[in-house]
Design an enzyme around this catalytic site. Structure first.
Site, PDB file in Angstrom:
ATOM      1  N   HIS A 104      -0.405  -7.020 -12.118  1.00  0.00           N
ATOM      2  CA  HIS A 104       0.451  -7.263 -11.000  1.00  0.00           C
ATOM      3  C   HIS A 104      -0.042  -8.591 -10.285  1.00  0.00           C
ATOM      4  O   HIS A 104       0.173  -8.661  -9.201  1.00  0.00           O
ATOM      5  CB  HIS A 104       0.393  -6.091 -10.210  1.00  0.00           C
ATOM      6  CG  HIS A 104       1.050  -4.800 -10.712  1.00  0.00           C
ATOM      7  ND1 HIS A 104       1.010  -3.636 -10.213  1.00  0.00           N
ATOM      8  CD2 HIS A 104       1.899  -5.009 -11.676  1.00  0.00           C
ATOM      9  CE1 HIS A 104       1.714  -2.682 -11.022  1.00  0.00           C
ATOM     10  NE2 HIS A 104       2.305  -3.403 -11.931  1.00  0.00           N
ATOM     11  N   ASN A 197      -9.027  10.885 -10.104  1.00  0.00           N
ATOM     12  CA  ASN A 197      -8.110  10.664  -9.019  1.00  0.00           C
ATOM     13  C   ASN A 197      -8.437  11.756  -8.040  1.00  0.00           C
ATOM     14  O   ASN A 197      -8.974  12.946  -8.411  1.00  0.00           O
ATOM     15  CB  ASN A 197      -6.762  10.998  -9.571  1.00  0.00           C
ATOM     16  CG  ASN A 197      -5.662  10.192  -8.400  1.00  0.00           C
ATOM     17  OD1 ASN A 197      -5.704  10.913  -7.486  1.00  0.00           O
ATOM     18  ND2 ASN A 197      -4.978   9.509  -8.928  1.00  0.00           N
TER      19      ASN A 197
END
Ligand code: BJW
Ligand code: ZN
Length: 225
Positions: A104, A197
């Protein structure tokens, strides 16, 4: 599995930088709770109000300039791997990771909307909105919604996950495509998928191992073993 792997790839997201103090996008304290992505992180938003868009990115640049990599970044820097990151903060490189694929882009890169020149600027006194030597308006060197990823960068990310034995997926909600699609791609190429996570994600049911906890705690444990 990590010890025996011939090739390890890693996909990281905003959660890996959260313990450094960089806000994530989604979740209770996420940026998208406070700001609408369509107002700030799209080419249309930039065209409408480049100054507003730049002020937001400059605020984030200021935040990031004042933080340090955390033990999660440090652990990944010790691991021989191809590190694919959705993060634009540059903290993996600050921690010493060499082989980083920024799918990104980077918040430290500027790109001219006229001539396409790209350059780095770490200065806190950047003119807002910044301009290129050619006079053209500069934009942040990140990938916004609705924009294609850099084809060469994307090809490198795909190659890494197609050829790895183990893919570590850390600190990403895995809802933004095409980055999230790297995980099923790795899986269909035969890789073992390990997720780290704080909470269950859209991926958790389809990974081989899901470790629930902070990446700054779990990544060092995995890598040290
Ligand atoms: C911890 C932790 C701790 C916390 N330890 N864990 C419908 C409408 C419009 C577009 C689309 C659509 N459907 C699909 C699309 C395409 C779109 C997309 O995917 N949208 C979905 C959201 C629906 N994708 C795109 O537009 C992409 N381009 C594209 O597809 O091109 C083709 C195309 C062309 C033309 C038209 C349409 C398509 C580009 C996507 C670019 C994403 N850009 C951003 C902003 C970057 C610049 C910036 O920083 O400002 O990238 S958005 C934002 O999300 C950022 C991130 O990289 C990305 C992923 O987020 P991430 O990293 O996963 O963070 P969070 O916050 O979501 O999750 C954090 C996680 O960490 C959580 O799970 C926590 O639990 C965890 N966590 N602390 C461990 N300590
Ligand atoms: Zn220019």
């Amino acid at each position: 599995m990590l010890a025996e792997a011939r090739s390890i790839a890693v996909l990281t997201g905003a959660g890996v930088s959260a313990e450094s103090g960089v806000p994530t996008f989604r979740g209770a304290a996420g940026l998208w709770r406070q700001f609408r992505p369509e107002d700030l992180a799209t080419p249309e938003a930039f065209a409408r109000d480049p100054k507003l868009c730049w002020e937001w990115y400059d605020w984030r640049r200021g935040l990031i300039a004042n933080v340090l990599p955390n033990p999660g970044h440090a652990a990944l820097a010790k691991l021989e791997c191809t590190l694919i990151t959705q993060n634009v903060d540059g903290l993996h490189q600050s921690a010493g990771s060499k082989n980083v694929i920024e799918v990104h882009g980077s918040i430290w890169l500027l790109r001219c909307t006229e001539c396409g020149r790209a350059w780095q600027d770490f200065s806190p006194s950047l003119e807002i909105p910044p301009h290129c030597d050619c006079g053209g308006l500069a934009r942040p060197g990140v990938v916004w919604f609705g924009e294609n990823l850099n084809p060469k960068v994307w090809a490198a990310a795909e190659r890494a996950v197609r050829t790895c034995d183990v893919l570590l997926v850390a600190g990403t909600s895995a809802v933004v495509y095409p980055a999230a699609g790297l995980v099923p791609l790795a899986r269909s190429a035969g890789a073992t998928i390990i997720e780290i996570n704080l909470e269950a994600t859209a991926l958790s049911h389809s990974v081989d191992f899901a470790f629930t906890g902070a990446s700054g705690v779990i990544l060092p444990q995995l890598v040290d073993r």
